[in-house]
Structure formats: structure tokens, C-alpha cells
Motif scaffolding. Sequence first.
Motif, short mmCIF file in Angstrom:
data_model
loop_
_atom_site.label_atom_id
_atom_site.label_comp_id
_atom_site.label_asym_id
_atom_site.label_seq_id
_atom_site.Cartn_x
_atom_site.Cartn_y
_atom_site.Cartn_z
N THR B 16 0.74 -1.31 0.05
CA THR B 16 0.03 -0.10 -0.02
C THR B 16 0.90 1.28 0.11
O THR B 16 0.61 2.27 -0.87
CB THR B 16 -0.80 -0.09 1.28
OG1 THR B 16 -1.60 -1.29 1.54
CG2 THR B 16 -2.17 1.08 1.08
N ARG B 55 -8.09 0.14 -10.67
CA ARG B 55 -8.12 0.72 -9.34
C ARG B 55 -9.12 1.81 -9.16
O ARG B 55 -9.61 2.22 -8.04
CB ARG B 55 -6.65 1.08 -9.06
CG ARG B 55 -6.20 1.30 -7.64
CD ARG B 55 -4.82 1.15 -7.52
NE ARG B 55 -4.04 -0.02 -8.00
CZ ARG B 55 -2.95 0.09 -8.42
NH1 ARG B 55 -1.99 1.05 -8.35
NH2 ARG B 55 -2.14 -1.22 -9.04
N ARG B 58 -12.56 1.55 -8.00
CA ARG B 58 -12.76 0.95 -6.58
C ARG B 58 -13.57 2.17 -5.87
O ARG B 58 -13.51 3.10 -6.20
CB ARG B 58 -11.64 0.60 -5.98
CG ARG B 58 -10.85 -0.59 -6.52
CD ARG B 58 -10.14 -1.32 -5.61
NE ARG B 58 -8.89 -0.47 -5.06
CZ ARG B 58 -7.78 -0.42 -5.79
NH1 ARG B 58 -7.50 -0.96 -6.93
NH2 ARG B 58 -6.97 0.54 -5.14
N ARG B 60 -12.98 2.57 -2.36
CA ARG B 60 -12.25 2.74 -1.19
C ARG B 60 -13.02 2.32 0.11
O ARG B 60 -12.93 3.16 1.11
CB ARG B 60 -11.65 4.15 -1.15
CG ARG B 60 -10.58 4.21 -2.30
CD ARG B 60 -9.75 5.51 -2.28
NE ARG B 60 -8.63 5.60 -1.28
CZ ARG B 60 -7.61 5.14 -1.51
NH1 ARG B 60 -7.17 4.58 -2.78
NH2 ARG B 60 -6.76 5.28 -0.53
N TYR B 90 -9.01 4.51 3.44
CA TYR B 90 -10.19 3.86 3.31
C TYR B 90 -11.33 3.89 4.31
O TYR B 90 -11.26 4.28 5.57
CB TYR B 90 -10.18 2.23 3.14
CG TYR B 90 -9.38 1.64 1.84
CD1 TYR B 90 -10.01 1.01 1.04
CD2 TYR B 90 -8.27 2.34 1.32
CE1 TYR B 90 -9.56 0.50 -0.14
CE2 TYR B 90 -7.40 1.84 0.04
CZ TYR B 90 -8.34 1.16 -0.81
OH TYR B 90 -7.87 0.76 -1.92
N ASP B 131 -14.59 -2.96 -1.59
CA ASP B 131 -13.56 -3.64 -2.30
C ASP B 131 -12.89 -4.71 -1.96
O ASP B 131 -12.20 -5.56 -2.47
CB ASP B 131 -12.28 -2.55 -2.07
CG ASP B 131 -12.83 -1.28 -3.05
OD1 ASP B 131 -13.36 -1.31 -4.06
OD2 ASP B 131 -12.30 -0.21 -2.74
#
Lengths: 352, 352
Positions: B16, B55, B58, B60, B90, B131
Amino acid sequence: MTTIKEIAQTCGVSVTTVSNVLAGKNKVSPETRQKILDEVKRTGYQPNFMAQGLRGSRTRTVGIIAEDICQFTTPGLLDGIMMQLEEEGYRATIKNLRLYSRWSDRWYDLEEKYRSVFDPAVQELLASRVDGIIHVAGHARVIPVYPRDLEKPVVMAYAYSESAQIPSIVPDDEQGGYSMTKYLLSKGHKRIGVLAGREDNIHSKLRIDGYRKALEETGLSFDPDLLVYANWNKQSGYAQTRQLLKQSPNLSAIFCLSDEMAGGALEYLRDRQIDVPGQISLAGFDNRNLTEYTQPALTSMQLPLIPIGKRSAQILLDKILLDASSAEQSEQVLVERIPCTIVERDSVTSCK
Amino acid sequence: MTTIKEIAQTCGVSVTTVSNVLAGKNKVSPETRQKILDEVKRTGYQPNFMAQGLRGSRTRTVGIIAEDICQFTTPGLLDGIMMQLEEEGYRATIKNLRLYSRWSDRWYDLEEKYRSVFDPAVQELLASRVDGIIHVAGHARVIPVYPRDLEKPVVMAYAYSESAQIPSIVPDDEQGGYSMTKYLLSKGHKRIGVLAGREDNIHSKLRIDGYRKALEETGLSFDPDLLVYANWNKQSGYAQTRQLLKQSPNLSAIFCLSDEMAGGALEYLRDRQIDVPGQISLAGFDNRNLTEYTQPALTSMQLPLIPIGKRSAQILLDKILLDASSAEQSEQVLVERIPCTIVERDSVTSCK
């Protein structure tokens, strides 16, 4: 024109129950069902079909904003809410703001901080099209954060709203203070010390109001030397018990407004070789798990967490149903107080 | 071809973190940032642009399935998960299955009951396009309920999955049992009774394994008379302490595998006028709030709830990032055990 609310009142059931019966759901006893159908027939009630149309677009999901799941009161409140929602065929989605974990107790008045976590959570719930929101507070105070033009009904659990549109369901703190004081008076105690929480806190204020009311009813006057404030936790309970005994050495009972403070009081009394309950009786508040593990086991006051949760869900569901019908206005439940109940253990005995 | 995982490993940071740096987010120290950028340059790593496209779609948002928010372990686990998620930008949505509230302990093997509340919760989370999912168990066991073809990554917190695709993050129960036994041995105790939880329970089994390992290392053999099983709660702790003392009247310490059982043991010993820790030392497990309120205060073992929560979130986020990149396979973290730590209080003393 008869309303669904009037049918519910006449039959002694909730609006949700009437709605369920009219929708053909088999969730009530045959007797209740028949009673409702008879009343519908008698009054000539016509369900609002426009509202029923709207109803079809609902998600049957309620959003819950929990100020902090780590507050000891929150799991019980959530459990009560979800128990009731499930009975009525609704689901819940929970958002946890983590206010206390994040900022300890230094956030109450910082609206900016509050909004930085509250606003996104509400937006996400609305985006997922919940039918309404229940706000589960970490402690009682006035919480003025919901916009007046929010298109969904909101209910405040364990705190007070500032809006007539948002009913508040809270523990009856005044009755809790009153009942415990009456209980101690019934055991012959007349000099009853109070170990209160923070002075600016609604729980403290109302429980002390109840204490004073019980004294006055019994013809006793309030002695300010019998009252000290602390910070809810064990450590402050220990320190302020010392202060209380300095101010009022001849008291025979101490009423602590939290169990953790009572634990601190117990430790101080033990260190001073004062027997509980032989020399001083001790009562707590909250009826937490720890009350069964102190020596002696602590007499305390059960917070009605499950009932507050259930009632909050019930009132929200009624609002969801009524709001769908433009012909009816929801009843103005401003504040509903749910009683606390004494749990007797071994820390209180008769005054000699 | 270099992968994002290799860059992360070389730099000693999480996937991450590498991803955040490559996305231009300022979440790390300038030194770490530079180290990562240098490594990217050195290896000629090319971010997977297809994956970056994915991505972008997404939300989050991570879904959390809590088996029961009223289990004492759950709030801490949730707090750790959300702490970590928020650090990485997130959010979380929580579903509460209420398994224990609903069915007490009579549901473990009833897959049908489990599915009736689990399946809708997972469907709702997937419908809201989370996600990934973190499953927060109420107690450790193998939980085989996630379909193999679920399109989202899942992490199991506080229990074991049966799938190589679902990493499990659990307390190191064996090390917890081992460390407490070593501690009691270091105080000179050689006859150490164990008051275990249910016999078929993983926590019981592993903590007993740790106990036996510590004994064997010290050259002591395991004596079955020193072991009794109970049901985790105070009442069963009281009853089984009586049984334990009948089997092994000459023990000098009792290691209880839950604090509530230790509370029951303490009450039994008090009723028998056996001084703790003067005649028998007593240790608990879980480090619950009550440990500070028993008399004497209870030495216990802290469950790593916040660390398990944080680590579960970290691993899930790594999987979310890696799954978006078809060129990389996520590392097979099968079971990760997080150590427990002793909290010394007043219930253990040296053996005379």
C-alpha cells in the motif's frame, strides 16, 4: 378521514404492525390480525396507494451511525436496534465514527472535528439509499448535527436532538437517581453521599436531580457537603471518595453515578479499612460486567440499553411508514425516557 | 519482471505504501518516499496501467462482517481495523450478524442458521461494491463459509479460514499459554493447575499446548489431574475450581484461560478461606476490564485485539491492490499469529 396511526392506536399496536397486516404479512397472532382488519373495516380506512408506491422503492435498510463502538453502552444499544429491525423485516448498516478512540474526551465542542467524520458517514448512508438513520450516541448531550432538510427520518438513541423532527430515546437518568436514593433511604440511610461524574454532564445533572427529589420527598434537605464530582473512572472515584469523606465523615452510604467510580471508592475504603457494607453501603450505576467481580458484589442500576435500542428502531420504522404518506403527520415524540432498574447485590445493607 | 511486492519487500514497507507513493500521495516520510522512488528507478519497475484503471473503479470502502458486536473481543478488533483503514484513506461499512445474541452457543455447527444471516449480509456488502471483506469472528474456529469464487478478497480476523485465498489473523494462543506458564514457573510454581474453557475449543487447545510446552522445557511432566475444563464463565469457573482442588489439593497456582473463570475461582477460594495470592496464585486470560476490580487485582494476558485488527486491514489492502494487477499473485499468508502480552497485577506471588 381515518389514518393508519388511529387504527394502530385503537388496536394498541404499532403502525408497522398495521402496515404488515395490510400488506398480508403473517407476523402477528390471528387475534391481533382480526382485530386490525375489523377496525379497518369499521372505519372504512383506505390505505394510501401513492404512499404504497413510494414504499415499494424503499430498501428496507436502516443506517446506524455509532459515535463509538468501543463505548460500553454501544453494543447493547446496537443489539436492541437490530433485534427490532429484524422483527419487522429490516436490515441495518453500521458506520462507526470512533470519536472517543480518536480524540478521547477532547472533541465534544469541536464541531469541525465532529463534522470531519460525521458528514462523510451520513453521505455514504444516504448514497446507499437507507430508509432512515438511527444515531447511537456515546453519552447523553444535545447533538445538533443533522441538517433540517435531510430527506430521511432520523432518531437519536442515548442522546438529545435539538429538532422536533428527531425524537430522542434516552435512559431515564432522573428516575434512576431517584430510585436508587429511595432504595438507600428504605434501608435506613439518611446521610447518603453522592460521587457524581463530570459536573457539566447531563447524566450527572439528572441523576442528582433524582437524588434531591427523593430526599425532599422524605423531608430531608440537600447537603452540598454530601456531593463531590469526579471523572467517571476508577482513579477519580478513588481520589474523590477521600474528598467526600473529608467533607462528610458521618455518611453511611455512597451512591456512585458509575460502576467504575464505585470500584475506585471500594478500593479507597478498603485501604482505609472501612468495611463495605458493614460500615458504609455502596451503590453503583450502569450495571457493568465488573459489578459481579468486586468484593462485595456491587448493587447497581441497569441501563435500559436493549429497550432504548428497540424503541428507537420502532419509532424510526413508524416515521418511515408515516413519512411515505403525505396525508399523515408523524407524532411529535420529542424525548422518550426509558426507566432504569435496580440490580441488588451485596454492597448495600441496612443502616444501623 | 519486477513486481510492486518486490519493491515493497526491498524497501521494508507495505505494498500500500509503495502504491501510495507512486500515486503521488504524501503519506510517508521524505526518506521512505525517496527510497521507494530510487528502488523503482533502479529496477525499472513499470506500474501496471491496466490495474490502475481498475483501481479507479474502486470504492475505497471495505465491508466488515462482525459475527457479534456484543462479544467482548469485537469492539477492539473493529477499532484496530478502522484505525488502519483510515490511515490508508479507506472507509468501512459494518454488518452485525448477532450470532451469539440470537442463538447463544447453539449455532456453531448449524450451517443452515449461519447461512440464513451470513449470506444476505455478504450479498448486501457486494451490492454496495465494497473492495474487500474482513470477517470478524466471535471466537476462534475454522469458518468455511466464503464461496471460492467470490470476486473480492477476504481476510479472517480472530478465526481460521479453510482457504489459501483467505489469510487468517489470530491471537497467538499457544504463545499466550506458554508465556503465562513460564511466568508462573519463574515465580517458583511447579504444581500449576489449569482451568480451561470448553474442551473442543481452539483457544483452550492451543493455550494448553503452550502450557505443556513450557512445563516440558523446564523438565516437568504434564499431570492430567492438574487440568479441568469449564465453560468460560464465572459460574463454571467456581464449580470447576472445586473439582480441580479435589484432584490436586497441593497445587500452588491456577492458570485460568479466561478472566471470568478466574473471577469464579477467586470466589470459590474466598469461600474456602484460601488466600490469593498468599496460598494460591491466580492468573487469568483476556485482560478484561474486570481484572482491575477483583480483590486482588488479576494478573492476566492481553489479547492483541487492536494489532489483529490493524494487521487484518493491512493484509486486506495489500490483497486489494495486488488483485487489481493480474501480473502479480498475492503472497500466501495462511495464518498470522499476533503475540499476547502479560499484564502483571496482584494475584500472583512467589511460591514459598
